[in-house]
Write an enzyme that holds these catalytic residues in place. Structure first.
Site, PDB file in Angstrom:
ATOM      1  N   ASP A  13      29.971  48.405  29.680  1.00  0.00           N
ATOM      2  CA  ASP A  13      30.760  49.225  28.753  1.00  0.00           C
ATOM      3  C   ASP A  13      32.025  48.486  28.296  1.00  0.00           C
ATOM      4  O   ASP A  13      32.651  48.885  27.310  1.00  0.00           O
ATOM      5  CB  ASP A  13      31.208  50.522  29.452  1.00  0.00           C
ATOM      6  CG  ASP A  13      30.402  51.732  29.006  1.00  0.00           C
ATOM      7  OD1 ASP A  13      29.978  51.760  27.844  1.00  0.00           O
ATOM      8  OD2 ASP A  13      30.241  52.645  29.832  1.00  0.00           O
TER       9      ASP A  13
ATOM     10  N   GLN B  84      28.849  57.447  32.576  1.00  0.00           N
ATOM     11  CA  GLN B  84      29.138  58.177  31.337  1.00  0.00           C
ATOM     12  C   GLN B  84      30.465  58.930  31.467  1.00  0.00           C
ATOM     13  O   GLN B  84      30.722  59.611  32.463  1.00  0.00           O
ATOM     14  CB  GLN B  84      27.982  59.153  31.036  1.00  0.00           C
ATOM     15  CG  GLN B  84      28.077  59.855  29.697  1.00  0.00           C
ATOM     16  CD  GLN B  84      27.962  58.910  28.497  1.00  0.00           C
ATOM     17  OE1 GLN B  84      27.305  57.878  28.564  1.00  0.00           O
ATOM     18  NE2 GLN B  84      28.617  59.267  27.401  1.00  0.00           N
TER      19      GLN B  84
ATOM     20  N   LYS C 218      20.176  56.655  26.029  1.00  0.00           N
ATOM     21  CA  LYS C 218      20.416  55.295  26.533  1.00  0.00           C
ATOM     22  C   LYS C 218      19.239  54.839  27.405  1.00  0.00           C
ATOM     23  O   LYS C 218      18.738  53.723  27.251  1.00  0.00           O
ATOM     24  CB  LYS C 218      21.735  55.246  27.317  1.00  0.00           C
ATOM     25  CG  LYS C 218      22.967  55.320  26.416  1.00  0.00           C
ATOM     26  CD  LYS C 218      24.283  55.512  27.171  1.00  0.00           C
ATOM     27  CE  LYS C 218      25.439  55.671  26.182  1.00  0.00           C
ATOM     28  NZ  LYS C 218      26.748  55.917  26.796  1.00  0.00           N
TER      29      LYS C 218
END
Ligand code: GUN
Length: 302
Positions: free
Chosen positions: A120, A97, A53
């Site tokens: 997200d 994460q 990422k």
């Protein structure tokens, strides 16, 4: 034999658009899009994902701030970091994460991220906006894996109206948001899961099958209607014995590719299907957030 959907190539095209949008914001508004990437602990897959990422972000001229916290980090420390990032006006997206170590309440952490930086799309308010749909979607962030899967589907199939879609798996990260996006596209949507009766014959009615269960090679040709379009979200590492007899491993999806591709009309491979799309959509959400923070309209709509 099914056509293989090239997610890698399509993701590269999306990243090129993201870079273009980012460059425009930098030159016209002197705003550098910036993503904060937070990893807690030592999960090997998570380490790989956050590394990818950050690397891909830089290639799209998105700045990153990387935070690597110890496995034993307590919730208070993590929440304090998120509050600081919420208040940092140079940061446009915050990615924590998942999964998080067991001493930390994931829902509490996600809902502490300010909604406008939740790239997200996991915050309860973003989930609610997606669930309501319509104009509410324009203000939401859509979770990256379902968004990437939808963009691939629309690129391959075009109009999805009236299609029978079956989503295998009911997670908050993929199954639920995917089903809501497909409803928004006017599909007839069924979600199936571990307690579904006669799951194979339900799937065999579907024009479109999206599989996100985390079980290696579970779905094979028996589950599919002739000509179905198959999106395989799974990324599973399984042990294999190599030709020389030594032990190794390989990555497979939730779909038995060899069998399913005999019956499907189009299918995503693993790796090289949905995986690269997830990251491309995260970068796209980050640049969208930077545009919104600058008081501008979204650079692209889905
Ligand atoms: N873990 C698995 N998928 C995801 C994702 O899309 N975002 C985050 N933050 N964690 C994940």
């Amino acid at each position: 034999m099914a056509d293989i959907i090239d997610g890698k190539a399509f993701a590269a095209k999306i990243r090129a658009e993201v870079k273009e949008d980012s460059d425009k914001l930098i030159s016209q508004k002197q705003v550098d899009p910036c993503l904060a990437v937070v990893l807690v602990g030592e999960n090997p897959a998570s380490k790989v994902y956050v590394g990818q990422k950050s690397k891909m972000a830089k290639e799209c001229n998105i700045k990153t701030k990387d935070y690597k916290l110890d496995e034993s980090t307590d919730q208070k420390t993590l929440l304090k970091l998120i509050e600081d990032l919420n208040n940092d006006s140079t940061v446009h997206g915050i990615l924590v994460q998942l999964p998080l170590p067991k001493q930390i309440d994931e829902r509490k952490v996600i809902d502490t991220i300010v909604v406008e930086k939740d790239v997200d799309g996991f915050h309860a308010i973003n989930a609610g906006r997606l669930s309501i749909g319509g104009d509410m979607l324009k203000r939401a962030f859509i979770p990256c894996t379902p968004l990437g899967s939808l963009l691939l589907l629309k690129d391959q199939v075009g109009d999805l109206r009236g299609k029978n879609a079956v989503v295998v798996g009911r997670s908050n990260i993929v199954g639920k948001p995917m089903s809501q996006l497909l409803i928004e596209e006017s599909c007839t949507v069924t979600i199936v899961h571990s307690k579904t009766k006669d799951i194979e014959s339900v799937c065999a009615q579907a024009d479109v099958v999206v599989v996100a269960v985390g079980r290696p090679e579970m779905v094979d040709a028996k589950w599919l209607k002739e000509g179905a379009v198959v999106i395989d979200v799974g990324i599973n590492r399984i042990p294999v014995t190599k030709e020389d007899g030594s032990e190794g491993s390989k990555i497979v999806g939730d779909v038995d590719f060899a069998s399913a591709s005999e019956k499907a009309s189009k299918i995503t491979p693993v790796p090289g299907g949905v995986g690269p799309m997830t990251i491309a959509c995260l970068l796209r959400n980050t640049v969208t957030s930077a545009y919104r923070h600058a008081g501008l309209n979204d650079p692209r709509s889905h």
